[in-house]
Design a protein around this motif. Structure first.
Motif, PDB file in Angstrom:
ATOM      1  N   GLU A  20       0.831  -1.201   0.000  1.00 58.44           N
ATOM      2  CA  GLU A  20       0.000   0.000   0.000  1.00 58.44           C
ATOM      3  C   GLU A  20       0.868   1.254   0.000  1.00 58.44           C
ATOM      4  O   GLU A  20       0.582   2.216  -0.702  1.00 58.44           O
ATOM      5  CB  GLU A  20      -0.947   0.004   1.195  1.00 58.44           C
ATOM      6  N   GLU A  21       1.959   1.235   0.773  1.00 55.52           N
ATOM      7  CA  GLU A  21       2.872   2.381   0.789  1.00 55.52           C
ATOM      8  C   GLU A  21       3.502   2.595  -0.587  1.00 55.52           C
ATOM      9  O   GLU A  21       3.633   3.732  -1.043  1.00 55.52           O
ATOM     10  CB  GLU A  21       3.958   2.193   1.851  1.00 55.52           C
ATOM     11  N   THR A  22       3.872   1.518  -1.253  1.00 55.72           N
ATOM     12  CA  THR A  22       4.434   1.621  -2.604  1.00 55.72           C
ATOM     13  C   THR A  22       3.415   2.243  -3.546  1.00 55.72           C
ATOM     14  O   THR A  22       3.738   3.129  -4.342  1.00 55.72           O
ATOM     15  CB  THR A  22       4.858   0.224  -3.110  1.00 55.72           C
ATOM     16  N   LEU A  23       2.165   1.799  -3.447  1.00 61.30           N
ATOM     17  CA  LEU A  23       1.099   2.333  -4.287  1.00 61.30           C
ATOM     18  C   LEU A  23       0.877   3.812  -3.996  1.00 61.30           C
ATOM     19  O   LEU A  23       0.755   4.621  -4.916  1.00 61.30           O
ATOM     20  CB  LEU A  23      -0.181   1.532  -4.032  1.00 61.30           C
ATOM     21  N   LEU A  24       0.872   4.201  -2.716  1.00 59.84           N
ATOM     22  CA  LEU A  24       0.657   5.604  -2.345  1.00 59.84           C
ATOM     23  C   LEU A  24       1.832   6.476  -2.771  1.00 59.84           C
ATOM     24  O   LEU A  24       1.633   7.608  -3.229  1.00 59.84           O
ATOM     25  CB  LEU A  24       0.391   5.727  -0.847  1.00 59.84           C
ATOM     26  N   ASP A  25       3.044   5.961  -2.640  1.00 55.58           N
ATOM     27  CA  ASP A  25       4.220   6.711  -3.111  1.00 55.58           C
ATOM     28  C   ASP A  25       4.148   6.923  -4.624  1.00 55.58           C
ATOM     29  O   ASP A  25       4.462   8.009  -5.128  1.00 55.58           O
ATOM     30  CB  ASP A  25       5.523   5.986  -2.748  1.00 55.58           C
ATOM     31  N   ALA A  26       3.737   5.880  -5.353  1.00 58.76           N
ATOM     32  CA  ALA A  26       3.607   5.995  -6.807  1.00 58.76           C
ATOM     33  C   ALA A  26       2.529   7.012  -7.168  1.00 58.76           C
ATOM     34  O   ALA A  26       2.722   7.847  -8.060  1.00 58.76           O
ATOM     35  CB  ALA A  26       3.279   4.625  -7.413  1.00 58.76           C
ATOM     36  N   ALA A  27       1.392   6.949  -6.482  1.00 61.86           N
ATOM     37  CA  ALA A  27       0.305   7.899  -6.755  1.00 61.86           C
ATOM     38  C   ALA A  27       0.765   9.318  -6.473  1.00 61.86           C
ATOM     39  O   ALA A  27       0.497  10.234  -7.263  1.00 61.86           O
ATOM     40  CB  ALA A  27      -0.928   7.551  -5.926  1.00 61.86           C
ATOM     41  N   ALA A  28       1.480   9.525  -5.371  1.00 56.71           N
ATOM     42  CA  ALA A  28       1.972  10.868  -5.039  1.00 56.71           C
ATOM     43  C   ALA A  28       2.912  11.377  -6.133  1.00 56.71           C
ATOM     44  O   ALA A  28       2.815  12.531  -6.558  1.00 56.71           O
ATOM     45  CB  ALA A  28       2.679  10.855  -3.686  1.00 56.71           C
ATOM     46  N   ALA A  29       3.808  10.514  -6.610  1.00 58.27           N
ATOM     47  CA  ALA A  29       4.753  10.922  -7.658  1.00 58.27           C
ATOM     48  C   ALA A  29       4.018  11.286  -8.949  1.00 58.27           C
ATOM     49  O   ALA A  29       4.346  12.276  -9.599  1.00 58.27           O
ATOM     50  CB  ALA A  29       5.765   9.802  -7.919  1.00 58.27           C
ATOM     51  N   VAL A  30       3.012  10.507  -9.298  1.00 59.55           N
ATOM     52  CA  VAL A  30       2.232  10.804 -10.505  1.00 59.55           C
ATOM     53  C   VAL A  30       1.446  12.092 -10.313  1.00 59.55           C
ATOM     54  O   VAL A  30       1.366  12.922 -11.226  1.00 59.55           O
ATOM     55  CB  VAL A  30       1.311   9.616 -10.869  1.00 59.55           C
ATOM     56  N   PHE A  31       0.882  12.296  -9.124  1.00 62.53           N
ATOM     57  CA  PHE A  31       0.139  13.536  -8.863  1.00 62.53           C
ATOM     58  C   PHE A  31       1.056  14.753  -8.987  1.00 62.53           C
ATOM     59  O   PHE A  31       0.662  15.786  -9.502  1.00 62.53           O
ATOM     60  CB  PHE A  31      -0.501  13.519  -7.474  1.00 62.53           C
ATOM     61  N   VAL A  32       2.288  14.631  -8.486  1.00 60.65           N
ATOM     62  CA  VAL A  32       3.243  15.743  -8.580  1.00 60.65           C
ATOM     63  C   VAL A  32       3.547  16.041 -10.040  1.00 60.65           C
ATOM     64  O   VAL A  32       3.564  17.191 -10.470  1.00 60.65           O
ATOM     65  CB  VAL A  32       4.534  15.424  -7.798  1.00 60.65           C
ATOM     66  N   ALA A  33       3.772  14.991 -10.820  1.00 59.10           N
ATOM     67  CA  ALA A  33       4.154  15.178 -12.217  1.00 59.10           C
ATOM     68  C   ALA A  33       2.988  15.599 -13.108  1.00 59.10           C
ATOM     69  O   ALA A  33       3.163  16.425 -14.003  1.00 59.10           O
ATOM     70  CB  ALA A  33       4.771  13.888 -12.756  1.00 59.10           C
ATOM     71  N   SER A  34       1.798  15.042 -12.843  1.00 63.38           N
ATOM     72  CA  SER A  34       0.691  15.222 -13.789  1.00 63.38           C
ATOM     73  C   SER A  34      -0.588  15.769 -13.186  1.00 63.38           C
ATOM     74  O   SER A  34      -1.572  15.930 -13.903  1.00 63.38           O
ATOM     75  CB  SER A  34       0.374  13.872 -14.448  1.00 63.38           C
ATOM     76  N   GLY A  35      -0.602  15.995 -11.883  1.00 64.33           N
ATOM     77  CA  GLY A  35      -1.818  16.486 -11.237  1.00 64.33           C
ATOM     78  C   GLY A  35      -2.713  15.353 -10.777  1.00 64.33           C
ATOM     79  O   GLY A  35      -2.516  14.190 -11.147  1.00 64.33           O
ATOM     80  N   VAL A  36      -3.699  15.683  -9.955  1.00 57.81           N
ATOM     81  CA  VAL A  36      -4.552  14.667  -9.346  1.00 57.81           C
ATOM     82  C   VAL A  36      -5.539  14.031 -10.322  1.00 57.81           C
ATOM     83  O   VAL A  36      -6.160  13.033 -10.001  1.00 57.81           O
ATOM     84  CB  VAL A  36      -5.317  15.215  -8.116  1.00 57.81           C
TER      85      VAL A  36
END
Length: 193
Positions: A20-36
């Protein structure tokens, strides 16, 4: 059983928590790069999981956004004490923590706007944010003040609001360097010698 007669939630296995932490870290990185509003398939690819895994954990985008927000707040809360232990001085720990706080504030890319669409939910998350991070900031300020490195008349909420206000504008102007301005603020906390 819980007090309400419901079965108590079983704690997650260590590997499930890591996933779950890996998934949340990935989501955060994508949100930073491309928005929510980034496609879920981008998050799944970054995390190395199928889209079904994301939807199983987070049925809606709002669920995922809230989980990412909470995950990042927890990381900041845990970073404070760790930085105090590993930094050469309390002031250095404070500076490093404030840098992480700035990164959190300026890289949300629309997170606050999405969260504000549900006012009650936003207020709950904002209270959570304050409950978790104000004591951490206070601990860092107190340690630096006790070491004689900074003035002792500061409250954590004042410093956090000041930092937050200096971060406004970073989302809309790529030339605006919030971290540099916050660095000036933190340098200004030094006890005059």
């Amino acid at each position: 059983m819980s007090e309400g007669g419901e079965p108590a939630a079983k704690p997650k296995r260590a590997d499930a928590r890591r996933n779950e932490e890996t998934l949340l870290d990935a989501a955060a990185a994508v949100f930073v790069a491309s928005g929510v509003e980034a496609p879920v398939r981008d998050i799944a690819a970054k995390a190395g999981v199928g889209m079904g895994t994301i939807y199983r954990h987070f049925p809606t985008r709002a669920d995922l956004i809230i989980a990412v927000y909470r995950h990042q707040v927890e990381a900041l809360a845990e970073a404070g004490p760790a930085l105090l232990k590993s930094s050469e001085t309390p002031h250095a720990a404070l500076g490093r923590w404030i840098d992480q706080f700035v990164d959190f504030l300026v890289t949300k890319h629309g997170l606050a706007a999405v969260l504000r669409s549900d006012n009650a939910g936003f207020e709950t998350l904002h209270a959570y944010f304050l409950d978790r991070l104000v004591p951490v900031c206070a601990e860092l300020l107190d340690a630096a003040a006790a070491a004689g490195e900074i003035r002792s008349d500061l409250q954590a909420i004042e410093v956090m609001r000041g930092v937050g206000n200096l971060c406004i504008g970073a989302e809309t102007d790529s030339r605006y360097d919030a971290r540099r301005l916050v660095g000036v603020l933190i340098a200004g906390l030094r006890e005059p010698r």
